[in-house]
Scaffold this motif. Structure first.
Motif, short mmCIF file in Angstrom:
data_model
loop_
_atom_site.label_atom_id
_atom_site.label_comp_id
_atom_site.label_asym_id
_atom_site.label_seq_id
_atom_site.Cartn_x
_atom_site.Cartn_y
_atom_site.Cartn_z
N TRP A 232 48.48 -2.51 1.13
CA TRP A 232 47.34 -2.54 0.21
C TRP A 232 46.11 -1.85 0.80
O TRP A 232 45.00 -2.02 0.30
CB TRP A 232 47.02 -3.98 -0.15
CG TRP A 232 48.23 -4.85 -0.33
CD1 TRP A 232 48.45 -6.08 0.23
CD2 TRP A 232 49.41 -4.58 -1.11
NE1 TRP A 232 49.66 -6.58 -0.15
CE2 TRP A 232 50.29 -5.67 -0.97
CE3 TRP A 232 49.81 -3.50 -1.91
CZ2 TRP A 232 51.52 -5.73 -1.59
CZ3 TRP A 232 51.06 -3.57 -2.53
CH2 TRP A 232 51.89 -4.66 -2.38
N PHE A 233 46.31 -1.01 1.82
CA PHE A 233 45.23 -0.23 2.44
C PHE A 233 45.58 1.25 2.36
O PHE A 233 46.69 1.65 2.74
CB PHE A 233 45.02 -0.66 3.90
CG PHE A 233 44.51 -2.06 4.07
CD1 PHE A 233 43.15 -2.30 4.24
CD2 PHE A 233 45.37 -3.14 4.03
CE1 PHE A 233 42.67 -3.59 4.38
CE2 PHE A 233 44.90 -4.44 4.17
CZ PHE A 233 43.55 -4.67 4.34
N TRP A 234 44.63 2.06 1.92
CA TRP A 234 44.91 3.48 1.67
C TRP A 234 45.33 4.23 2.93
O TRP A 234 46.10 5.19 2.85
CB TRP A 234 43.70 4.16 1.05
CG TRP A 234 43.37 3.71 -0.34
CD1 TRP A 234 42.20 3.15 -0.77
CD2 TRP A 234 44.20 3.81 -1.51
NE1 TRP A 234 42.26 2.88 -2.12
CE2 TRP A 234 43.47 3.28 -2.60
CE3 TRP A 234 45.49 4.28 -1.74
CZ2 TRP A 234 43.99 3.22 -3.89
CZ3 TRP A 234 46.02 4.22 -3.03
CH2 TRP A 234 45.27 3.69 -4.09
N ASP A 235 44.86 3.87 4.09
CA ASP A 235 45.20 4.60 5.31
C ASP A 235 46.67 4.42 5.70
O ASP A 235 47.20 5.23 6.46
CB ASP A 235 44.33 4.13 6.49
CG ASP A 235 42.96 4.78 6.48
OD1 ASP A 235 42.74 5.70 5.67
OD2 ASP A 235 42.11 4.36 7.28
N PHE A 236 47.32 3.39 5.19
CA PHE A 236 48.66 3.05 5.66
C PHE A 236 49.70 2.97 4.55
O PHE A 236 50.86 3.32 4.75
CB PHE A 236 48.64 1.71 6.41
CG PHE A 236 47.52 1.60 7.39
CD1 PHE A 236 47.48 2.40 8.52
CD2 PHE A 236 46.46 0.72 7.17
CE1 PHE A 236 46.44 2.33 9.42
CE2 PHE A 236 45.40 0.63 8.07
CZ PHE A 236 45.39 1.44 9.20
N GLY A 237 49.30 2.48 3.38
CA GLY A 237 50.24 2.28 2.29
C GLY A 237 49.82 3.02 1.03
O GLY A 237 48.86 3.80 1.02
N ASN A 238 50.52 2.75 -0.05
CA ASN A 238 50.30 3.44 -1.32
C ASN A 238 50.28 2.48 -2.50
O ASN A 238 50.57 2.86 -3.63
CB ASN A 238 51.38 4.50 -1.53
CG ASN A 238 51.49 5.46 -0.37
OD1 ASN A 238 52.37 5.28 0.48
ND2 ASN A 238 50.62 6.44 -0.29
N GLY A 239 49.93 1.20 -2.23
CA GLY A 239 49.92 0.21 -3.29
C GLY A 239 51.34 -0.10 -3.76
O GLY A 239 52.32 0.41 -3.22
N ASP A 240 51.46 -0.93 -4.79
CA ASP A 240 52.80 -1.31 -5.23
C ASP A 240 53.51 -0.20 -5.97
O ASP A 240 54.74 -0.21 -6.06
CB ASP A 240 52.75 -2.58 -6.08
CG ASP A 240 53.73 -3.63 -5.58
OD1 ASP A 240 54.53 -3.32 -4.66
OD2 ASP A 240 53.69 -4.77 -6.07
N ILE A 241 52.80 0.78 -6.49
CA ILE A 241 53.48 1.89 -7.13
C ILE A 241 54.27 2.70 -6.10
O ILE A 241 55.32 3.26 -6.41
CB ILE A 241 52.48 2.80 -7.89
CG1 ILE A 241 53.24 3.71 -8.86
CG2 ILE A 241 51.59 3.59 -6.94
CD1 ILE A 241 52.33 4.49 -9.81
N GLY A 242 53.79 2.71 -4.85
CA GLY A 242 54.50 3.40 -3.78
C GLY A 242 55.29 2.48 -2.89
O GLY A 242 55.83 2.90 -1.86
#
Length: 433
Positions: A232-242
């Motif tokens: 849930w952090f842009w630097d590491f993940g892409n939210g639940d869509i990703g």
């Protein structure tokens, strides 16, 4: 060779590394043995370990994870599963220097997927990489190029591609069971709770936090990063869509039979209900449109919701003669205005799509044939990119136009800036090979 010289010399020595690794691998293939390292063991990596070591002729030599606090439990698991002691190592670069390793599987946070895959290809290793294959569009294209340049077998972890039921559903769609498919919808209605606010602290003993950060910019440790909430952090993940959503995104694109990026992308949503450290949306509605007018809709709902035709995680397809439901319970076809029942899936396979997918990777490695993969890296890049494009539209708050041929937005430098990231030395994705 030290680790820094390994990184600096990677481009210059890649051909030699591939040749040496291929020679050793060819001998082991004669003995029907493939030696692997599993990278990342906290979540999905456990199933990697279990599935790969269950395949005859596959040996897991090493588990690599930056968190040494996990090692006692991993060592016990390995002993119980294989009866052998395995090597435990925090730094993937050591495993890439090991000539015995034929292939690696990657189950790390998203921001490491592309760089590890590229390093592995350069070192002559085959790769099974979890979805999404990239953290951004630009590095996803570099992975495609690396797999081709070094002739490696690289499987994307979108395991539905190996599920017989979903394969059957897509085959029917392509054969015209519901006529011309003009729209697909993917749904990811997975409950997500409040992650709260966690202040910065010192990293716990045993966690190599600088290695965990890798390509991302330096920042203080927080308990909301390691091990799951990094999604849930842009630097590491892409939210639940990703995260969960990329599986259904891949099925939607597959059913539409699209092998290019869309022309138009528009996302709206937000992070509702909770006041927390989370940066990505828990509610997102995205629409993609191709040049021929065909549409893919995707919806993330992490709060309280109804289902779509009893589907919480799955897909719907709409055609000129009917529609199709695709989910864990199989597929169902309905035809005409009266929703007359059409074909539906029968008995489930004895093995899960996940198990079959990993077995498919091993078969392709043994054959030395990327074309034998059910989900090769170009397919993985296209589906991952859809998630990234949706997030860019959401973050900018507007509809975007994308040029599939050059993988850039049309006359939109601001949007283009989201296609890549600033990489932290020495964890830099190479621009050329």
């Amino acid at each position: 060779m030290n680790r820094r010289s390994f990184i600096h010399g990677m481009g210059a020595t890649a051909s030699g590394l591939v040749a040496a690794s291929s020679k050793g691998a060819a001998q082991r293939m004669k003995n029907d043995e493939i030696t692997m390292a599993v990278i990342g063991i906290h979540g999905q990596g456990r199933s990697h370990f279990q599935d790969f070591c269950s395949i005859p002729g596959v040996r897991i030599k090493t588990v690599c994870d930056v968190d040494e606090r996990l090692y006692p439990e991993v060592a016990k698991m390995a002993e119980q599963r294989t009866g052998k002691t395995i090597r435990l190592e925090p730094d993937v670069r050591r495993e890439l220097e090991d000539p015995e390793i034929d292939a690696i599987s990657i189950a790390t946070p998203n921001h490491w997927h592309s760089l590890m895959t590229i390093w592995a290809c350069q070192a002559g290793k085959h790769v099974y990489v979890e979805k999404p294959v990239s953290h951004n569009v630009w590095e996803g294209r570099r992975v495609v190029e690396a797999a081709d340049r070094y002739g490696r077998v690289v499987q994307t972890g979108t395991q539905s591609r190996s599920d017989p039921g979903i394969q059957g559903a897509v085959r029917l769609l392509h054969e015209g069971v519901i006529g011309d498919v003009y729209m697909a919808k993917g749904v990811c209605y997975k409950p997500r709770n409040d992650i709260g606010i966690k202040p910065p602290t010192e990293p716990p003993e045993g966690l190599h936090f600088d290695l965990w950060l890798g390509p991302a910019k330096r920042r203080p440790f927080s308990e909301n990063l390691v091990h799951y909430n990094w999604h849930w952090f842009w630097d590491f993940g892409n939210g639940d869509i990703g995260n969960q959503g990329v599986h259904q995104m891949d099925i939607a694109r597959w059913g539409l039979n699209k092998r290019t990026h869309p022309r138009y992308i528009h996302s709206v949503g937000g992070h509702f209900a909770y006041k927390s450290d989370q940066e990505t949306p828990n509610t997102l509605l995205s629409t993609f449109e191709w040049d021929d007018g065909k549409i893919l809709q995707f919806e993330v709902r992490g709060l309280f919701t109804n289902a779509e035709d009893d589907i919480l995680i799955g897909n719907l397809f709409y055609g000129t003669e009917g529609w199709m439901h695709v989910a864990d319970d199989g597929y169902k076809v309905y035809l005409g205005r009266g929703n007359e029942p059409g074909p539906s899936s029968g008995e489930q396979s004895a093995k899960t799509g996940r198990e079959l997918h990993r077995a498919n990777f091993i078969e392709a490695v043994r054959a030395g044939n990327p074309a034998a993969l059910n989900s090769d890296i170009p397919e993985g890049h296209l589906s991952s990119a859809l998630c990234h494009l949706a997030n860019i539209s959401y973050r900018l708050g507007r509809r975007l136009e994308f040029d599939s041929h050059v993988e850039k937005f049309v006359a939109d430098g601001q949007a283009d800036s989201y296609l890549t990231r600033d990489y932290r030395y020495p964890f830099v994705v190479p621009a050329t090979f």
